[in-house]
Structures are given as structure tokens and as C-alpha cells.
Design a protein around this motif. Sequence first.
Motif, PDB file in Angstrom:
ATOM      1  N   MET A   1       0.846  -1.171   0.000  1.00 34.17           N
ATOM      2  CA  MET A   1       0.000   0.000   0.000  1.00 34.17           C
ATOM      3  C   MET A   1       0.890   1.233   0.000  1.00 34.17           C
ATOM      4  O   MET A   1       1.853   1.306   0.744  1.00 34.17           O
ATOM      5  N   GLU A   2       0.560   2.180  -0.849  1.00 36.58           N
ATOM      6  CA  GLU A   2       1.255   3.458  -0.899  1.00 36.58           C
ATOM      7  C   GLU A   2       0.371   4.539  -0.298  1.00 36.58           C
ATOM      8  O   GLU A   2      -0.832   4.548  -0.508  1.00 36.58           O
TER       9      GLU A   2
ATOM     10  N   ARG B   1      -3.184   4.102  -1.926  1.00 40.14           N
ATOM     11  CA  ARG B   1      -3.308   3.192  -3.071  1.00 40.14           C
ATOM     12  C   ARG B   1      -3.186   1.771  -2.524  1.00 40.14           C
ATOM     13  O   ARG B   1      -2.140   1.373  -2.022  1.00 40.14           O
TER      14      ARG B   1
ATOM     15  N   ASP C   1      -3.265  -2.369  -2.748  1.00 37.83           N
ATOM     16  CA  ASP C   1      -2.815  -3.391  -3.690  1.00 37.83           C
ATOM     17  C   ASP C   1      -3.318  -4.754  -3.266  1.00 37.83           C
ATOM     18  O   ASP C   1      -3.277  -5.091  -2.073  1.00 37.83           O
ATOM     19  N   GLY C   2      -3.783  -5.551  -4.221  1.00 38.68           N
ATOM     20  CA  GLY C   2      -4.164  -6.930  -3.945  1.00 38.68           C
ATOM     21  C   GLY C   2      -5.568  -7.055  -3.409  1.00 38.68           C
ATOM     22  O   GLY C   2      -6.438  -6.236  -3.666  1.00 38.68           O
TER      23      GLY C   2
ATOM     24  N   SER D   1      -5.504  -8.910   5.002  1.00 44.57           N
ATOM     25  CA  SER D   1      -4.845  -7.635   4.744  1.00 44.57           C
ATOM     26  C   SER D   1      -5.518  -6.431   5.402  1.00 44.57           C
ATOM     27  O   SER D   1      -4.880  -5.395   5.589  1.00 44.57           O
TER      28      SER D   1
ATOM     29  N   ASP E   1      -7.598   4.455  -3.423  1.00 41.99           N
ATOM     30  CA  ASP E   1      -7.419   4.051  -4.818  1.00 41.99           C
ATOM     31  C   ASP E   1      -7.560   2.537  -4.888  1.00 41.99           C
ATOM     32  O   ASP E   1      -6.711   1.791  -4.416  1.00 41.99           O
TER      33      ASP E   1
ATOM     34  N   SER F   1      -7.809   0.815  -7.744  1.00 46.62           N
ATOM     35  CA  SER F   1      -7.502   0.351  -9.096  1.00 46.62           C
ATOM     36  C   SER F   1      -6.684  -0.930  -9.101  1.00 46.62           C
ATOM     37  O   SER F   1      -6.680  -1.652 -10.108  1.00 46.62           O
ATOM     38  N   ARG F   2      -6.007  -1.254  -8.010  1.00 47.24           N
ATOM     39  CA  ARG F   2      -5.220  -2.490  -7.916  1.00 47.24           C
ATOM     40  C   ARG F   2      -5.857  -3.523  -6.988  1.00 47.24           C
ATOM     41  O   ARG F   2      -5.224  -4.494  -6.614  1.00 47.24           O
ATOM     42  N   VAL F   3      -7.112  -3.306  -6.593  1.00 48.09           N
ATOM     43  CA  VAL F   3      -7.829  -4.252  -5.727  1.00 48.09           C
ATOM     44  C   VAL F   3      -8.719  -5.115  -6.605  1.00 48.09           C
ATOM     45  O   VAL F   3      -9.600  -4.614  -7.295  1.00 48.09           O
ATOM     46  N   SER F   4      -8.480  -6.418  -6.555  1.00 48.89           N
ATOM     47  CA  SER F   4      -9.253  -7.329  -7.399  1.00 48.89           C
ATOM     48  C   SER F   4     -10.345  -8.065  -6.632  1.00 48.89           C
ATOM     49  O   SER F   4     -11.276  -8.590  -7.232  1.00 48.89           O
TER      50      SER F   4
END
Length: 113
Positions: free
Chosen positions: A1-2, A15, A17-18, A24, A47, A49-52
Motif C-alpha cells: 500500500m502506498e 493506493r 494493492d491486492g 490484509s 485508490d 484500481s489495484r484491488v481485485s
Amino acid sequence: MELSIAGKYRTLVARLDGDLDHHSAAAMRDKIDRELNRTGAVNLALDFSRVSFMDSSGIGFIMGRYKIVQAFGGKIIIYGLSDNVRRIIEMSGISQYVVTAKNLEYGLLEVVV
């Protein structure tokens, strides 16, 4: 995560991720809560956009952060949603509490008074 700050709008931008699941969510929650306190940010932009994938732990994660920023008079922006995650957010009712947007810029337009 950013994590970053959109200082002009007093918004913490995270942001993710994952997957946003029980494995998480706790770590993300702790890191974001610490940064909200440290920076004094009022709004939180997530954000996705990277979470599926997101499960009920993700719903709890969002609602917990909502309660925090609401206490400061702020809002949560969620942007970059996949169709699957958008469906979960809409079905859970979270969309009535947060701003969903195509991107960060559109979301910030919703929180700026």
C-alpha cells in the motif's frame, strides 16, 4: 500500500494493492489510521484500481475509516473500482456513505466545498 497527501485538499491518498480481505484489512487499517492522526488529514481517498477482491472485512475497513473521517467533518473517496468490487460496495450500501468516482480528480471535486 502506498500513502501520500493531497495537501491542498487535506486528503490522505491510499493506493491499495491486492485483495482486501481478513488477511490484509487489519494492516491497512492500522497504517491508514496512524497516518490520518499524524498528518491531520480530514478526507481519505482510497485508490482501488489495484484491488481485485474484497470481502466483508473490506466493508468493515471502509466503514471504520468512514467513522473516523466523519468525526472530522471529512469524506471518503473511493476511485478506480473494478466492476466486481463496485458491485459489492453498492450491494452493501457503502455507496450512500462514501463518494465513488472514476478517478481522484473527480472525487476531490465532490469533497471541496
